[in-house]
Motif scaffolding. Sequence first.
Motif, PDB file in Angstrom:
ATOM      1  N   GLY A 161      25.668 -46.404  78.328  1.00  0.00           N
ATOM      2  CA  GLY A 161      25.387 -47.652  79.009  1.00  0.00           C
ATOM      3  C   GLY A 161      25.451 -47.533  80.506  1.00  0.00           C
ATOM      4  N   ALA A 162      24.479 -48.180  81.175  1.00  0.00           N
ATOM      5  CA  ALA A 162      24.390 -48.065  82.629  1.00  0.00           C
ATOM      6  C   ALA A 162      25.593 -48.675  83.328  1.00  0.00           C
ATOM      7  CB  ALA A 162      23.102 -48.739  83.112  1.00  0.00           C
ATOM      8  N   ASN A 163      26.128 -49.770  82.783  1.00  0.00           N
ATOM      9  CA  ASN A 163      27.253 -50.421  83.462  1.00  0.00           C
ATOM     10  C   ASN A 163      28.460 -49.490  83.555  1.00  0.00           C
ATOM     11  OD1 ASN A 163      25.809 -52.766  83.829  1.00  0.00           O
ATOM     12  ND2 ASN A 163      26.511 -53.695  81.905  1.00  0.00           N
ATOM     13  N   SER A 164      28.705 -48.710  82.494  1.00  0.00           N
ATOM     14  CA  SER A 164      29.844 -47.792  82.539  1.00  0.00           C
ATOM     15  C   SER A 164      29.572 -46.607  83.442  1.00  0.00           C
ATOM     16  CB  SER A 164      30.203 -47.326  81.128  1.00  0.00           C
ATOM     17  OG  SER A 164      29.094 -46.709  80.515  1.00  0.00           O
ATOM     18  N   PHE A 165      28.312 -46.147  83.502  1.00  0.00           N
ATOM     19  CA  PHE A 165      27.977 -45.030  84.371  1.00  0.00           C
ATOM     20  C   PHE A 165      27.981 -45.421  85.840  1.00  0.00           C
ATOM     21  CE2 PHE A 165      25.617 -43.016  80.667  1.00  0.00           C
ATOM     22  CZ  PHE A 165      26.561 -42.015  80.503  1.00  0.00           C
ATOM     23  N   ALA A 166      27.753 -46.694  86.113  1.00  0.00           N
ATOM     24  CA  ALA A 166      27.499 -47.122  87.490  1.00  0.00           C
ATOM     25  C   ALA A 166      28.642 -46.815  88.445  1.00  0.00           C
ATOM     26  CB  ALA A 166      27.182 -48.613  87.520  1.00  0.00           C
ATOM     27  N   THR A 167      29.855 -46.733  87.946  1.00  0.00           N
ATOM     28  CA  THR A 167      30.998 -46.459  88.823  1.00  0.00           C
ATOM     29  C   THR A 167      31.476 -45.018  88.727  1.00  0.00           C
ATOM     30  OG1 THR A 167      32.515 -47.235  87.092  1.00  0.00           O
ATOM     31  CG2 THR A 167      31.790 -48.855  88.722  1.00  0.00           C
ATOM     32  N   SER A 168      30.723 -44.197  88.000  1.00  0.00           N
ATOM     33  CA  SER A 168      31.204 -42.837  87.766  1.00  0.00           C
ATOM     34  C   SER A 168      31.048 -41.975  89.009  1.00  0.00           C
ATOM     35  CB  SER A 168      30.460 -42.205  86.584  1.00  0.00           C
ATOM     36  OG  SER A 168      29.087 -42.102  86.851  1.00  0.00           O
ATOM     37  N   VAL A 169      32.125 -41.299  89.355  1.00  0.00           N
ATOM     38  CA  VAL A 169      32.162 -40.387  90.498  1.00  0.00           C
ATOM     39  C   VAL A 169      32.959 -39.160  90.078  1.00  0.00           C
ATOM     40  CG1 VAL A 169      32.950 -40.044  92.871  1.00  0.00           C
ATOM     41  CG2 VAL A 169      32.030 -42.253  92.193  1.00  0.00           C
ATOM     42  N   TYR A 170      32.505 -37.997  90.477  1.00  0.00           N
ATOM     43  CA  TYR A 170      33.229 -36.766  90.191  1.00  0.00           C
ATOM     44  C   TYR A 170      33.302 -35.940  91.461  1.00  0.00           C
ATOM     45  CZ  TYR A 170      34.421 -32.159  88.357  1.00  0.00           C
ATOM     46  OH  TYR A 170      35.021 -30.959  88.128  1.00  0.00           O
ATOM     47  N   THR A 171      34.503 -35.539  91.837  1.00  0.00           N
ATOM     48  CA  THR A 171      34.683 -34.664  92.988  1.00  0.00           C
ATOM     49  C   THR A 171      34.999 -33.266  92.482  1.00  0.00           C
ATOM     50  OG1 THR A 171      35.482 -36.479  94.368  1.00  0.00           O
ATOM     51  CG2 THR A 171      35.988 -34.241  95.097  1.00  0.00           C
ATOM     52  N   ALA A 172      34.144 -32.339  92.807  1.00  0.00           N
ATOM     53  CA  ALA A 172      34.291 -30.967  92.320  1.00  0.00           C
ATOM     54  C   ALA A 172      35.503 -30.292  92.948  1.00  0.00           C
ATOM     55  CB  ALA A 172      33.032 -30.164  92.629  1.00  0.00           C
ATOM     56  N   ALA A 173      35.977 -29.248  92.286  1.00  0.00           N
ATOM     57  CA  ALA A 173      37.093 -28.475  92.819  1.00  0.00           C
ATOM     58  C   ALA A 173      36.680 -27.778  94.109  1.00  0.00           C
ATOM     59  CB  ALA A 173      37.553 -27.438  91.790  1.00  0.00           C
ATOM     60  N   GLY A 174      37.603 -27.699  95.051  1.00  0.00           N
ATOM     61  CA  GLY A 174      37.304 -27.030  96.302  1.00  0.00           C
ATOM     62  C   GLY A 174      37.299 -25.520  96.164  1.00  0.00           C
ATOM     63  N   ARG A 175      38.169 -25.004  95.323  1.00  0.00           N
ATOM     64  CA  ARG A 175      38.210 -23.559  95.090  1.00  0.00           C
ATOM     65  C   ARG A 175      37.136 -23.159  94.081  1.00  0.00           C
ATOM     66  NH1 ARG A 175      42.775 -21.176  97.112  1.00  0.00           N
ATOM     67  NH2 ARG A 175      44.518 -22.565  97.615  1.00  0.00           N
ATOM     68  N   PHE A 176      36.589 -21.999  94.255  1.00  0.00           N
ATOM     69  CA  PHE A 176      35.598 -21.501  93.313  1.00  0.00           C
ATOM     70  C   PHE A 176      36.294 -21.168  91.991  1.00  0.00           C
ATOM     71  CE2 PHE A 176      32.854 -18.441  91.257  1.00  0.00           C
ATOM     72  CZ  PHE A 176      31.597 -18.971  91.500  1.00  0.00           C
ATOM     73  N   PRO A 177      35.761 -21.628  90.860  1.00  0.00           N
ATOM     74  CA  PRO A 177      36.386 -21.336  89.555  1.00  0.00           C
ATOM     75  C   PRO A 177      36.168 -19.872  89.173  1.00  0.00           C
ATOM     76  CG  PRO A 177      34.366 -22.591  89.263  1.00  0.00           C
ATOM     77  CD  PRO A 177      34.601 -22.527  90.740  1.00  0.00           C
ATOM     78  N   THR A 178      37.126 -19.047  89.500  1.00  0.00           N
ATOM     79  CA  THR A 178      36.960 -17.597  89.401  1.00  0.00           C
ATOM     80  C   THR A 178      36.825 -17.090  87.973  1.00  0.00           C
ATOM     81  OG1 THR A 178      39.362 -17.329  89.437  1.00  0.00           O
ATOM     82  CG2 THR A 178      38.213 -17.223  91.554  1.00  0.00           C
ATOM     83  N   THR A 179      37.160 -17.919  86.985  1.00  0.00           N
ATOM     84  CA  THR A 179      37.039 -17.471  85.600  1.00  0.00           C
ATOM     85  C   THR A 179      35.593 -17.406  85.130  1.00  0.00           C
ATOM     86  OG1 THR A 179      37.351 -19.760  84.892  1.00  0.00           O
ATOM     87  CG2 THR A 179      39.313 -18.342  84.950  1.00  0.00           C
ATOM     88  N   LEU A 180      34.659 -17.896  85.939  1.00  0.00           N
ATOM     89  CA  LEU A 180      33.260 -17.878  85.529  1.00  0.00           C
ATOM     90  C   LEU A 180      32.723 -16.456  85.392  1.00  0.00           C
ATOM     91  CD1 LEU A 180      31.681 -20.811  87.566  1.00  0.00           C
ATOM     92  CD2 LEU A 180      31.916 -20.649  85.082  1.00  0.00           C
ATOM     93  N   PHE A 181      33.258 -15.533  86.167  1.00  0.00           N
ATOM     94  CA  PHE A 181      32.784 -14.154  86.129  1.00  0.00           C
ATOM     95  C   PHE A 181      33.973 -13.207  85.984  1.00  0.00           C
ATOM     96  CE2 PHE A 181      29.843 -16.618  88.741  1.00  0.00           C
ATOM     97  CZ  PHE A 181      28.652 -16.405  88.054  1.00  0.00           C
ATOM     98  N   THR A 182      33.727 -12.037  85.384  1.00  0.00           N
ATOM     99  CA  THR A 182      34.801 -11.068  85.149  1.00  0.00           C
ATOM    100  C   THR A 182      35.156 -10.295  86.406  1.00  0.00           C
ATOM    101  OG1 THR A 182      34.046 -10.841  82.871  1.00  0.00           O
ATOM    102  CG2 THR A 182      35.512  -9.125  83.714  1.00  0.00           C
ATOM    103  N   LYS A 183      34.146  -9.904  87.184  1.00  0.00           N
ATOM    104  CA  LYS A 183      34.373  -9.095  88.374  1.00  0.00           C
ATOM    105  C   LYS A 183      33.546  -9.621  89.537  1.00  0.00           C
ATOM    106  CE  LYS A 183      35.248  -4.759  85.842  1.00  0.00           C
ATOM    107  NZ  LYS A 183      34.785  -3.368  85.634  1.00  0.00           N
ATOM    108  N   TYR A 184      34.037  -9.297  90.741  1.00  0.00           N
ATOM    109  CA  TYR A 184      33.347  -9.704  91.961  1.00  0.00           C
ATOM    110  C   TYR A 184      33.279  -8.514  92.926  1.00  0.00           C
ATOM    111  CZ  TYR A 184      34.233 -14.468  90.318  1.00  0.00           C
ATOM    112  OH  TYR A 184      34.276 -15.607  89.578  1.00  0.00           O
TER     113      TYR A 184
END
Length: 696
Positions: free
Chosen positions: A37-60
Motif C-alpha cells: 500500500g502506498a500510504n505505508s510506503f509514503a513515509t519509508s526512509v532508509y539510511t544506508a550504513a556508512g561503513r562498507f559491508p566487508t562481508t560482501l567479498f572474501t578478499k580485497y
Amino acid sequence: MGRAPALFPSTMRMSGQLLLQASLTAWAAASAATTSGANSFATSVYTAAGRFPTTLFTKYYNNPTQTASQVQPVIEDPVETGLVYPLSLTDPLTVPKNDTTDPHPLPPTASASLLLEQAFNQIIAISTNANFNSSCAKCQAGLEIAKFLALAAPAQGPVLAVRLCEHFNFSSTCGNQYSGLALGSVITQVVANANVGGYDGQLLCNNFIDSLCPLPPATPLNLTSWFAKPKPNPLPAPKTPSGERLKVLHFSDVHVDPRYSTGAEANCTTGPCCRYDNFNAASPGVIMAPAPRFGAYPCDTPLALTVSALEAIPALTGTEKTGFDFSIYTGDLVSHDPDNQLSRDYVTYTETLLYDLFKKTLGSGPLYATLGNHDSYNQAQDAHHALGGGLATQFQWNYDHLASLWEHEGWLSSSAVALARAHYSAYMVQRHDGFRVISLNTDLWYKTNYFNYINLDTPDNSGMLRFLTDELQDAEDAGDRVWIIGHVLSGWDGSNPLVNPTDLFYQIVDRYSPHVIANIFFGHTHEDQLSIFYANNGTTMNSSTAQTVGWIMPSITPNTNLNAGFRMYEVDSATFEILDAYTWHSDVNSFAALDGQVEVGPTWEFEYSTRDTYGPSIAGGWGANDPLNATFWHLVTEAMEANSSLVTTFNTLQGKSSVRTPACTGNCVPAKICYIRSGSAAIAKQNCIPGFASVQ
C-alpha cells in the motif's frame, strides 16, 4: 591515494553485520506497516550504513575499511575457471588506454570477382539515387570510395576513418575513437558490407555524419507474410484477476564505476568525471569539485553507492525475509568509458561483480536481465548473424559469458540459457504460473550500433524480431501472459532507436496486445518515462485503442544530473497487470555532506506511488484494483492536456526529483505528452516536437 599490492581478507565481519542489522532493525521499528500500500510506503526512509559491508567479498586488493578511496574487491569469474581479474583493470591510477588483446576482426580481403560485382552494384545504386547532386549524394559517394578501400585493403579502413575524422574535425580524440583498436575495425566491417549507395548509406549519413542525408521514411512492411496467424477476433476472454499481489523489483542502468576515484574532479571537461586523471580545463591539475565517496551528478556509480542501493532495496520494499517474487534488470552494468579504455575483461569483470552482488543482496527470487548498449565491447556494438563466418560470431564471447552467469546464479533454466547463447543473449523464460518473460537484445535496433546499417531497409537482419514473434505466437497458443524486457526504448522521442526495426516491433506489439503482452519494460535513458502502444500503428489514439504500456525505468547512476532510483511493482498473480508502482530515490546533492564520517551513508526515501500521483487526475476516478494499463495512461495524458501542472509533476519525477531538473513550459508540455504516446521511432519522428525528451 596509495595502492596496496597485498590482498586484504574480509575483516570486520561481525561489526559490518551488526551495523547492517541495526540499520534494518531501526527502519523496521520506524515503519512497521510497510508490507503493502502506498500510504505505508509514503513515509519509508532508509539510511544506508556508512561503513562498507566487508562481508560482501572474501578478499580485497586494498584495505576495505578505508574511506579515502573506493574498495577494490578481488573478483574471480565463476564461469571462466581460474580467471581472477587483476587490480590493474580497475585501479583508478592505472586505467588501461587500449585493449590490445581482443581487437575486432577485419573483413577478409575481397577477391577480384567480388570487387567487380560490388563496383557494378554500387554504380547502379548511385545512378538511381535522385539526390545525387545534394550533400547527401556527396556523403554517399564518399562512402562508396571507403567501401572499395575496405574491400580491397581492409587494414587501411581504420586509418582512413582516423584521417577523415581529423580532416573534418569530427572529434578531438579521433585516434582513440576510430583506430583499429577502437571503432575503426567495426566501421570497416560495416562499410564493406553495407549498401552505401542506397538506404544504408542514407542512414549512415543521417545518423553519423552531420545529418547530411534526410531521414528516410520507414520501409513498407508485408505483415501478411510475417505473422503465422491473424489476430484472434474476438480476442480471448481476459484472465480473471486473482487478488493476490506479487512484489516485483525493477531497476536499471547501474553503470558501476570500479575506477571511481574519491576526491578526483567531479566537474571535469574531458573524459569520465570522478577519475584520477581528468580535470576541469579552467584549472588543470587542481581539483575544483572533489568527488564525494558516494557519488556525484556528473559521474557514474561508485561501488559505495551501488551497495547502499542494494542494502536499501529489501528494507524499503519489505522483502528482507521473503525476497521478491522475481526481479527485472533492464541493462547497462558497465561505466561510460571511452572505447580505448574498454576491453573484454572490463566488461566481463563488471558483469561478474554486479550479478554476484544482485544475487547476494536481493533474495532468492529469480532475476531476469537484459543486455544494455554499454554491456559490450566495443560499447553498443553487436553484429548480426547475417554477416556470416567469423564476423557473425565476434561477440559470442559476451553472449556465452552472460548466459553462463545467469545459469550460475540459478536464474535461467538450461533451455533459456541455450536460447541466450543462440540469440544474442535474448531468451524466453516460461514460468509455472502461465507467465513468460521475453528478453531482447535491443542493440539490434539501437541507432549507435554500426552493424545495424547493413541492409537496413530489411527491418530484421538480426532475426531478433522473428525470434520475438515466434515466442509470442507460442504464448498465444498456450494462453500465457508475457512481459517483454529490453534496454533501448523503441519510441519516446525517437532519438535512440532506428525507424525500421521499431516500426516492425510496434506492429508485433499491436498483433499480440492486449491479450498476450501484459507489459513492456526498458531502461537506457536513466529517466522515469513511459510509452503507450496503440492499435493500427497509432493512427487513432484514444482510451479504446490504447493497448500496452512500455515502462522506461530510471537509473541507479546519477549520470548526468539525476538522482539515483529504483522501483517495485505490485502485480496481479493471474493477469500480470501492474496494480501500483512505487519508486524510491536518493538525493545525490546531499552526498558531499557524508564525507569525513562513517556513521551513515546515503538516505533512500519514498518518492511516489504511480496510482496515488496520477489516478486522481482521471475524470471519474480509477478503481482501487483496476490495473495501471494503457487505458489508464492514455486517460492520464488527456488529463495532462487539460491541466499542464500534471506535466510539471511528470517532468519533476522524470529526473527523480533532482535539483538540476529544468522546468517544462511552453512547447515542452505538448512534446512530453506526444512522447508518452509514441511507442516507435517512426511515430515520434512524424508527430512530436523535438528537443524536450530529456531533463539532463
